[in-house]
Structure formats: structure tokens, C-alpha cells
Design an enzyme around this catalytic site. Structure first.
Site, PDB file in Angstrom:
ATOM      1  N   MET A  65     -15.193  32.868 -13.622  1.00 39.05           N
ATOM      2  CA  MET A  65     -15.228  33.713 -12.428  1.00 39.05           C
ATOM      3  C   MET A  65     -15.541  32.857 -11.201  1.00 39.05           C
ATOM      4  SD  MET A  65     -16.517  37.430 -13.613  1.00 39.05           S
ATOM      5  CE  MET A  65     -18.264  37.140 -13.602  1.00 39.05           C
ATOM      6  N   ARG A  89     -25.704  32.846 -11.307  1.00 37.57           N
ATOM      7  CA  ARG A  89     -26.710  33.770 -10.775  1.00 37.57           C
ATOM      8  C   ARG A  89     -28.045  33.081 -10.482  1.00 37.57           C
ATOM      9  NH1 ARG A  89     -23.742  37.711 -14.254  1.00 37.57           N
ATOM     10  NH2 ARG A  89     -22.904  39.262 -12.810  1.00 37.57           N
ATOM     11  N   HIS A 142     -19.696  24.934 -16.366  1.00 40.99           N
ATOM     12  CA  HIS A 142     -18.234  25.099 -16.452  1.00 40.99           C
ATOM     13  C   HIS A 142     -17.545  23.759 -16.697  1.00 40.99           C
ATOM     14  CE1 HIS A 142     -19.287  28.613 -13.757  1.00 40.99           C
ATOM     15  NE2 HIS A 142     -18.594  29.211 -14.707  1.00 40.99           N
ATOM     16  N   HIS A 200     -20.122  25.259 -11.822  1.00 41.18           N
ATOM     17  CA  HIS A 200     -21.279  24.367 -11.897  1.00 41.18           C
ATOM     18  C   HIS A 200     -21.122  23.471 -13.123  1.00 41.18           C
ATOM     19  CE1 HIS A 200     -22.500  27.197 -14.937  1.00 41.18           C
ATOM     20  NE2 HIS A 200     -22.523  28.175 -14.059  1.00 41.18           N
TER      21      HIS A 200
END
Ligand code: PAF
Length: 295
Positions: free
Chosen positions: A43, A202, A50, A47
Site C-alpha cells: 500500500m 503506522r 518492504h 520502508h
């Protein structure tokens, strides 16, 4: 050209497509050249976590495709869909540096051509309702639905998912097996900051004080793992202790659970592969984490 088909003489621009027809045309070309395709759905707001998925993907295939799509159907109305961090230019730069072969950025109209409410939906029973599913009803239906659509568009040989979202990984693996999709589902280890906090988009919601408290989530799971390894099987007491530890650190825990790692059911006396999972709110952030434990 290198074995992976990249020029040695400097940065190669990142190739980006946004329609299924373009993605499939690219995939057909690569297939005709005898290459395998590994896929990392994301999405965005990329960072180190990923990028580790991208690195692992490269071990499975000659070509790596990454998608960026903030999927509306996996967010409840009171969740952070609107506020979800979107950093497309930084993401493109990271993917270019990582040598990704194709970036797929479909629009919401492409992914849901009949709109979200009229969309054909998937539900993976048994694995979707408990743990995070209990606190985010419908979330995993949105995940299974979008991943199935992305798979149909990209048609990869292999897809890589991070262990931090372990329940998501099991649901997607079950879905691909159940629907006979010829796609290998690979689990990539969680990437952590030095203090143990798992990388997550998040984490940027955390204030400085919350960021200092956040590694307690990993600490509480680690304490359960140590107890399991010394033979403690009083799962309820272990979960209670971790919930109390998290509350003292300022979290509002949703759950802490010790489960069978194969299917997330309560472990039996024969279970050898356990997973210890937790989700907890800290300020604006809802953090999740888990540890696999072989006993
Ligand atoms: O893990 C994520 O980032 C998302 O749930 C996924 C798999 C990309 C589906 O939107």
C-alpha cells in the site's frame, strides 16, 4: 546487461504501468523470455520492511513486480484510509534503487470497475474472523478481495508477504490453495528497528514518547516465547501477563494470543509450531506483531 536484464551503465528508470492490460502484456513478454515473476503487493509508504520483501522476491524469480494501491475495502469507516500515509515519489525512488522491474499502480476504478459496494468479494472462513478479524470486522475480506484481483492482473509465479501480518499471510495462502491459483506464497521475516519495533507505515503516527514505549509490544511477545521455551503451557496466564505488561506501558491491547501457527487455532498437546500474536493501540497507532516459536 546483467543477468537480470538491467544495464550496468547507470540508473535505469523505473518502469510503471497502471492498467491490467499493460501489466499482462509485460508479463507475457517476460514469460516468453523464459523468466519467472515475483510479486510484492503493497500500500506504499515503503520502508525497510518492504525492501526486504523485494530482496527476497528476487531470490525466487528473475523479475520483481511491486504494486502500490491503498485498498479502500480493507479499511472500516472509522479507520485511517484517508490519513494513510501516501508518499509516491519517495516510493518510486526506493523501488528504482532496489532495481524493481515493474511498478504497478492501478486506480481504484481499475481495481473495482463496478465500484466497491458492487464488487465481487472473497471471504476466507475460519482464518478471518478471529484475532485481528474480531477487532477489524471485514478487514480480511477486503485484503483477500484485493489480493485476488491484483493476482488476476499481474499473474505472478510467486508472491511475497511479511510475517508481521501473519494472519494475512495465512489467509492469502489458504485462498490461493482453495482457488487453485498457481502462485507460490512466500513468508518473509519481520524486519525490526534496533530496539525490536517492527517496521510499519503506522509507526509514523507515534509521538516521541509513544515511540519509546512501542518496543514493549515485541518485549511482551518475547517474554511469552521465553516461557514457552522453558515448557510453560499455561497459555491463558501468559496472555494475561502480557496484556497487563502492555497496559502498564500505555497500550490499549486488543488481544494477545498463543496459537497453532498452521491455522491459528488453540494449540493442542501435539502442537509444535506456535505463533504468539498481539495487536494493541498506542495513541493513534494500532500496532501488530508476532513471533513464531517451535516447542
Ligand atoms: O499488507 C498490505 O500492505 C496490504 O494488506 C496488501 C497485502 C497490500 C493488500 O492491500
Amino acid at each position: 546487461m546483467t543477468a537480470a536484464g538491467r544495464n550496468d551503465g547507470g540508473p535505469v528508470p523505473l518502469r510503471e504501468v497502471s492498467t491490467p492490460a499493460e501489466a499482462r502484456a509485460w508479463r507475457s513478454e517476460r514469460r516468453e523470455a523464459g523468466e519467472r515473476i515475483a510479486f510484492v503487493p503493497t500500500m506504499g509508504n515503503l520502508h525497510r520492511g518492504h525492501l526486504s520483501l523485494v530482496r527476497l522476491a528476487r531470490e525466487y524469480a528473475e523479475r520483481v513486480v511491486v504494486s502500490i494501491f491503498v485498498n479502500p475495502t480493507q479499511f472500516a469507516e472509522d479507520e485511517d484510509y484517508g490519513a494513510y500515509p501516501r508518499t509516491p515519489e519517495d516510493d518510486r525512488e526506493l523501488l528504482r534503487e532496489a532495481g524493481v522491474d515493474l511498478l504497478f499502480t492501478p486506480s481504484a476504478e481499475t481495481v473495482y470497475p463496478f465500484g466497491e459496494t458492487a464488487a465481487t468479494r472473497l471471504h476466507v472462513p475460519g482464518l478471518s474472523e478471529d484475532l485481528c478479524g474480531r477487532f477489524r470486522p471485514g478487514h480480511f475480506d477486503g485484503v483477500a478481495t484485493v489480493v485476488c484481483r491484483l493476482f488476476c492482473m499481474v499473474m505472478p509465479d510467486v508472491a511475497v508477504f511479511g510475517q508481521k501480518d501473519y494472519q494475512q499471510f495465512l489467509i492469502i495462502r489458504r485462498m490461493t490453495r482453495d482457488l487453485s491459483m498457481p502462485i507460490g506464497i512466500v513468508l518473509a521475516p519481520t524486519v525490526r528497528e534496533d530496539d525490536g519495533l517492527a517496521f510499519s507505515s503506522r509507526n509514523r503516527y507515534l509521538s516521541e514518547a509513544e515511540r519509546r514505549a512501542a518496543p514493549e509490544l515485541h518485549g511482551a511477545l518475547g517474554e511469552i516465547r521465553e516461557s514457552l521455551l522453558t515448557g510453560d503451557r499455561d497459555y491463558a496466564a501468559l496472555e494475561e501477563r502480557a496484556l497487563a505488561r502492555l497496559a502498564v506501558a500505555g497500550f490499549e491491547p486488543d488481544y494477545v494470543g498463543v496459537r497453532d501457527a498452521r491455522d491459528l487455532r488453540a494449540p493442542s498437546a501435539q502442537t509444535r509450531e506456535l505463533v504468539v500474536l498481539a495487536a494493541a493501540r498506542l495513541g493513534r497507532a494500532r500496532l501488530i506483531d508476532n513471533l513464531l516459536v517451535r516447542v
